[in-house]
Design a protein around this motif. Structure first.
Motif, short mmCIF file in Angstrom:
data_model
loop_
_atom_site.label_atom_id
_atom_site.label_comp_id
_atom_site.label_asym_id
_atom_site.label_seq_id
_atom_site.Cartn_x
_atom_site.Cartn_y
_atom_site.Cartn_z
N VAL A 163 40.03 45.12 35.10
CA VAL A 163 39.74 43.84 35.72
C VAL A 163 38.94 43.92 36.89
O VAL A 163 37.98 42.89 37.28
CB VAL A 163 41.09 43.19 36.20
N ALA A 164 38.78 44.96 37.51
CA ALA A 164 37.93 45.22 38.74
C ALA A 164 36.60 45.25 38.50
O ALA A 164 35.65 44.70 39.26
CB ALA A 164 38.44 46.33 39.57
N HIS A 198 35.18 43.34 36.12
CA HIS A 198 34.78 42.17 35.73
C HIS A 198 34.97 40.98 36.58
O HIS A 198 35.47 39.87 36.00
CB HIS A 198 35.44 41.77 34.30
N GLY A 199 35.23 40.94 37.79
CA GLY A 199 35.34 40.05 38.74
C GLY A 199 34.40 39.28 39.11
O GLY A 199 33.10 39.64 38.52
N LEU A 200 34.39 38.61 39.96
CA LEU A 200 33.52 37.51 40.65
C LEU A 200 32.28 38.37 41.10
O LEU A 200 31.06 37.88 41.13
CB LEU A 200 34.21 36.45 41.60
N SER A 224 33.44 38.26 32.53
CA SER A 224 34.13 37.85 33.86
C SER A 224 35.51 37.38 33.57
O SER A 224 35.46 36.62 32.56
CB SER A 224 33.34 37.29 34.89
N TYR A 225 36.46 37.98 34.26
CA TYR A 225 37.87 37.26 33.91
C TYR A 225 38.70 37.77 35.17
O TYR A 225 38.41 38.63 35.80
CB TYR A 225 38.66 37.60 32.70
N ASP A 226 40.06 37.24 35.43
CA ASP A 226 40.64 37.50 36.43
C ASP A 226 42.18 38.21 35.89
O ASP A 226 42.30 38.11 34.74
CB ASP A 226 41.15 36.58 37.64
N ARG A 227 43.09 38.52 36.82
CA ARG A 227 44.13 39.23 36.27
C ARG A 227 45.14 38.41 35.58
O ARG A 227 46.16 38.69 34.84
CB ARG A 227 44.76 39.60 37.57
#
Length: 111
Positions: free
Chosen positions: A30-31, A33-35, A47-50
């Motif tokens: 996840v880190a 693929h963050g903003l 991109s995605y979040d937790r």
């Protein structure tokens, strides 16, 4: 020969039916693929979040100008689906927007 235009396409979707293995892998990465990783690339930037509810892919697509944004969207969605299948990640509700970078007008302020 047709004129090629550069399109920036954003493909949005919802994760669906993620296996425990896919969920674990996505959370481990996840880190990456963050903003702060948002960019447009030919391969697509995921991109995605937790929460693992929604995702976004950003693509640069070269396509014939006469085919328009519809073809650029179709190409980007196909690339996204192929990449998601390769990851073993289920998804649904894809929707996309495209911007023709060659047709954009840039307003420059006078000095």
């Amino acid at each position: 020969m047709a004129t090629q235009h550069t399109y920036r396409v954003i493909v949005r979707g919802v994760w669906d039916g993620l296996t425990d293995e896919a969920r674990t892998r996505l959370l481990a990465e996840v880190a990456d693929h963050g903003l702060d990783q948002l960019r447009f690339t030919p391969e697509g930037a995921l991109s995605y979040d937790r929460a693992l509810k929604r995702f976004t892919y950003r693509f640069v697509v070269l396509s014939d100008a006469e085919d328009g944004e519809e073809m650029a969207v179709a190409l980007a969605e196909d690339r996204a689906e192929t990449a998601l299948r390769a990851l073993g990640c289920g998804h649904r509700d894809l929707r996309s927007t495209a911007t023709d970078m060659d047709a954009m007008k840039i307003n420059r302020k006078g000095r």
